[in-house]
Design a protein around this motif. Structure first.
Motif, PDB file in Angstrom:
ATOM      1  N   VAL A  74      14.480  -7.687   5.080  1.00 34.46           N
ATOM      2  CA  VAL A  74      14.215  -7.119   3.758  1.00 34.46           C
ATOM      3  C   VAL A  74      14.079  -5.604   3.885  1.00 34.46           C
ATOM      4  CG1 VAL A  74      12.645  -7.091   1.783  1.00 34.46           C
ATOM      5  CG2 VAL A  74      13.143  -9.245   2.954  1.00 34.46           C
ATOM      6  N   HIS A  75      15.063  -4.914   3.298  1.00 40.22           N
ATOM      7  CA  HIS A  75      15.125  -3.452   3.370  1.00 40.22           C
ATOM      8  C   HIS A  75      15.526  -2.893   2.005  1.00 40.22           C
ATOM      9  CE1 HIS A  75      14.913  -3.788   7.716  1.00 40.22           C
ATOM     10  NE2 HIS A  75      15.841  -4.723   7.635  1.00 40.22           N
ATOM     11  N   PHE A  76      15.155  -1.653   1.780  1.00 41.39           N
ATOM     12  CA  PHE A  76      15.579  -0.963   0.577  1.00 41.39           C
ATOM     13  C   PHE A  76      17.086  -0.750   0.649  1.00 41.39           C
ATOM     14  CE2 PHE A  76      16.242   2.772  -2.102  1.00 41.39           C
ATOM     15  CZ  PHE A  76      15.527   2.408  -3.233  1.00 41.39           C
ATOM     16  N   VAL A  82      22.922   6.542   5.838  1.00 41.91           N
ATOM     17  CA  VAL A  82      21.734   7.139   5.247  1.00 41.91           C
ATOM     18  C   VAL A  82      20.539   6.567   6.005  1.00 41.91           C
ATOM     19  CG1 VAL A  82      20.316   7.322   3.165  1.00 41.91           C
ATOM     20  CG2 VAL A  82      22.811   7.379   2.986  1.00 41.91           C
ATOM     21  N   PRO A  83      19.677   7.434   6.543  1.00 43.05           N
ATOM     22  CA  PRO A  83      18.553   6.925   7.339  1.00 43.05           C
ATOM     23  C   PRO A  83      17.607   6.057   6.513  1.00 43.05           C
ATOM     24  CG  PRO A  83      18.475   9.340   7.153  1.00 43.05           C
ATOM     25  CD  PRO A  83      19.698   8.876   6.430  1.00 43.05           C
ATOM     26  N   ALA A  84      16.987   5.124   7.187  1.00 37.88           N
ATOM     27  CA  ALA A  84      16.031   4.229   6.542  1.00 37.88           C
ATOM     28  C   ALA A  84      14.775   4.994   6.167  1.00 37.88           C
ATOM     29  CB  ALA A  84      15.681   3.084   7.485  1.00 37.88           C
ATOM     30  N   SER A  85      14.150   4.575   5.106  1.00 37.60           N
ATOM     31  CA  SER A  85      12.866   5.126   4.689  1.00 37.60           C
ATOM     32  C   SER A  85      11.817   4.043   4.892  1.00 37.60           C
ATOM     33  CB  SER A  85      12.913   5.537   3.223  1.00 37.60           C
ATOM     34  OG  SER A  85      11.600   5.727   2.741  1.00 37.60           O
ATOM     35  N   ASN A  86      10.876   4.268   5.787  1.00 37.27           N
ATOM     36  CA  ASN A  86       9.837   3.283   6.047  1.00 37.27           C
ATOM     37  C   ASN A  86       9.045   2.980   4.773  1.00 37.27           C
ATOM     38  OD1 ASN A  86       8.348   1.480   7.652  1.00 37.27           O
ATOM     39  ND2 ASN A  86       6.772   3.020   7.980  1.00 37.27           N
ATOM     40  N   PHE A  87       8.759   4.013   3.979  1.00 38.47           N
ATOM     41  CA  PHE A  87       8.008   3.807   2.749  1.00 38.47           C
ATOM     42  C   PHE A  87       8.784   2.926   1.777  1.00 38.47           C
ATOM     43  CE2 PHE A  87       6.933   4.951  -1.636  1.00 38.47           C
ATOM     44  CZ  PHE A  87       5.592   4.604  -1.640  1.00 38.47           C
ATOM     45  N   LYS A  88      10.073   3.194   1.614  1.00 41.94           N
ATOM     46  CA  LYS A  88      10.890   2.397   0.695  1.00 41.94           C
ATOM     47  C   LYS A  88      11.023   0.957   1.196  1.00 41.94           C
ATOM     48  CE  LYS A  88      13.648   6.153  -1.257  1.00 41.94           C
ATOM     49  NZ  LYS A  88      15.009   6.748  -1.331  1.00 41.94           N
ATOM     50  N   ASP A  89      11.258   0.790   2.495  1.00 39.36           N
ATOM     51  CA  ASP A  89      11.353  -0.567   3.052  1.00 39.36           C
ATOM     52  C   ASP A  89      10.037  -1.314   2.882  1.00 39.36           C
ATOM     53  OD1 ASP A  89      13.997  -0.240   3.777  1.00 39.36           O
ATOM     54  OD2 ASP A  89      13.592   0.077   5.909  1.00 39.36           O
ATOM     55  N   VAL A  94       6.693  -5.423   0.074  1.00 41.78           N
ATOM     56  CA  VAL A  94       5.511  -5.755  -0.722  1.00 41.78           C
ATOM     57  C   VAL A  94       5.938  -6.395  -2.040  1.00 41.78           C
ATOM     58  CG1 VAL A  94       3.524  -4.812  -1.987  1.00 41.78           C
ATOM     59  CG2 VAL A  94       4.009  -4.036   0.342  1.00 41.78           C
ATOM     60  N   VAL A  95       6.949  -5.851  -2.678  1.00 43.00           N
ATOM     61  CA  VAL A  95       7.431  -6.419  -3.942  1.00 43.00           C
ATOM     62  C   VAL A  95       7.910  -7.852  -3.732  1.00 43.00           C
ATOM     63  CG1 VAL A  95       9.253  -6.252  -5.702  1.00 43.00           C
ATOM     64  CG2 VAL A  95       7.955  -4.212  -5.038  1.00 43.00           C
ATOM     65  N   VAL A  96       8.692  -8.083  -2.683  1.00 42.63           N
ATOM     66  CA  VAL A  96       9.169  -9.439  -2.393  1.00 42.63           C
ATOM     67  C   VAL A  96       7.978 -10.359  -2.120  1.00 42.63           C
ATOM     68  CG1 VAL A  96      10.447 -10.861  -0.727  1.00 42.63           C
ATOM     69  CG2 VAL A  96      11.463  -8.746  -1.617  1.00 42.63           C
ATOM     70  N   ASP A  97       7.036  -9.891  -1.315  1.00 42.87           N
ATOM     71  CA  ASP A  97       5.845 -10.686  -1.007  1.00 42.87           C
ATOM     72  C   ASP A  97       5.087 -11.049  -2.279  1.00 42.87           C
ATOM     73  OD1 ASP A  97       3.717 -11.639   0.980  1.00 42.87           O
ATOM     74  OD2 ASP A  97       2.583 -10.135  -0.158  1.00 42.87           O
ATOM     75  N   MET A 148       0.740  -3.170   1.607  1.00 44.68           N
ATOM     76  CA  MET A 148       1.342  -1.855   1.897  1.00 44.68           C
ATOM     77  C   MET A 148       0.848  -1.355   3.253  1.00 44.68           C
ATOM     78  SD  MET A 148       3.588  -0.616  -0.251  1.00 44.68           S
ATOM     79  CE  MET A 148       3.612   1.156  -0.077  1.00 44.68           C
ATOM     80  N   VAL A 149      -0.459  -1.425   3.457  1.00 43.95           N
ATOM     81  CA  VAL A 149      -1.031  -0.987   4.739  1.00 43.95           C
ATOM     82  C   VAL A 149      -0.550  -1.906   5.862  1.00 43.95           C
ATOM     83  CG1 VAL A 149      -3.203  -0.712   6.021  1.00 43.95           C
ATOM     84  CG2 VAL A 149      -3.027   0.079   3.641  1.00 43.95           C
ATOM     85  N   ASN A 150      -0.575  -3.199   5.622  1.00 43.46           N
ATOM     86  CA  ASN A 150      -0.169  -4.175   6.629  1.00 43.46           C
ATOM     87  C   ASN A 150       1.280  -3.948   7.056  1.00 43.46           C
ATOM     88  OD1 ASN A 150      -0.621  -6.435   8.290  1.00 43.46           O
ATOM     89  ND2 ASN A 150      -0.137  -7.882   6.680  1.00 43.46           N
ATOM     90  N   PHE A 151       2.194  -3.850   6.088  1.00 42.88           N
ATOM     91  CA  PHE A 151       3.614  -3.698   6.408  1.00 42.88           C
ATOM     92  C   PHE A 151       3.929  -2.323   6.988  1.00 42.88           C
ATOM     93  CE2 PHE A 151       4.749  -6.950   2.886  1.00 42.88           C
ATOM     94  CZ  PHE A 151       4.540  -7.999   3.763  1.00 42.88           C
ATOM     95  N   ALA A 152       3.176  -1.302   6.601  1.00 40.40           N
ATOM     96  CA  ALA A 152       3.470   0.056   7.064  1.00 40.40           C
ATOM     97  C   ALA A 152       2.911   0.347   8.454  1.00 40.40           C
ATOM     98  CB  ALA A 152       2.933   1.078   6.068  1.00 40.40           C
ATOM     99  N   PHE A 153       1.740  -0.206   8.786  1.00 39.24           N
ATOM    100  CA  PHE A 153       1.052   0.239   9.994  1.00 39.24           C
ATOM    101  C   PHE A 153       0.773  -0.840  11.042  1.00 39.24           C
ATOM    102  CE2 PHE A 153      -0.354   3.097   6.534  1.00 39.24           C
ATOM    103  CZ  PHE A 153       0.226   4.265   7.018  1.00 39.24           C
TER     104      PHE A 153
END
Length: 183
Positions: A74-76, A82-89, A94-97, A148-153
């Motif tokens: 699941v990616h933006f 175009v480089p991936a954006s961790n925030f967008k991914d 989170v939206v899918v979850d 958001m915190v869980n998926f990002a960090f």
């Protein structure tokens, strides 16, 4: 403490589904104990067992597979080169979850609790009609920020324990809600 974390990490690596299932069973049961501790009644150990079974047999195995799947697949949407954006991914995950898993997971929990109590199907449906939507919307006040915190960090292999730890309090809420609606 570091040796405990190292052992836990080894167990996650060697037996991720079993390890996550044991953690989820323990923490779902803990959430139910908290919910019952808050109420004026005595602890109903059959209810604690039902929550442990749900956490260990249903939630743990699903989550152990879901978080790696989300991380890998699941990616933006983006154009080539175009480089991936961790925030967008992270946001897309989170939206899918929250749009896919949360509504389904809440209905699954409420239904499983009813089935484990031999509640008639019509009563389970009635309980879902009465409590599902308010529970989903309550979920949306808590879980998007946590995820958001869980998926990002948090490394993907440790995401189930983060959700399970925060979930102790959420599970206490779910347990109180499902028992209030008769499930």
């Amino acid at each position: 403490m570091s040796s405990l974390l190292a052992r836990y990490s080894r167990l996650l690596k060697n037996k991720p589904i079993l390890t996550n299932s044991v953690v989820a069973a323990t923490l779902f049961a803990s959430g139910d104990v908290i919910a019952q501790w808050i109420s004026p009644d005595e602890i109903a150990f059959d209810r604690v067992l039902r929550n442990a079974l749900y956490g260990g047999i249903i939630f743990g195995p699903i989550a152990a597979r879901m978080y790696p799947y989300l991380a890998k697949h699941v990616h933006f949407p983006r154009k080539a080169n175009v480089p991936a954006s961790n925030f967008k991914d992270t946001t897309v995950r989170v939206v899918v979850d929250q749009i896919v898993w949360a509504p389904f997971g809440i209905a699954l929990y409420m239904s499983c609790m009813g089935l484990m109590q031999s509640t008639p199907i019509d009563d389970i449906k009635k309980g879902l009609k009465q409590g599902w939507w308010s529970t989903v919307t309550a979920n949306w006040t808590v879980w998007p920020l946590v995820q958001m915190v869980n998926f990002a960090f948090v490394p993907v292999e440790h995401r189930v324990i983060v959700v399970s730890i925060v979930g102790v309090f959420w599970n206490a809420y779910l347990s109180m809600k499902s028992n209030k609606s008769g499930l």
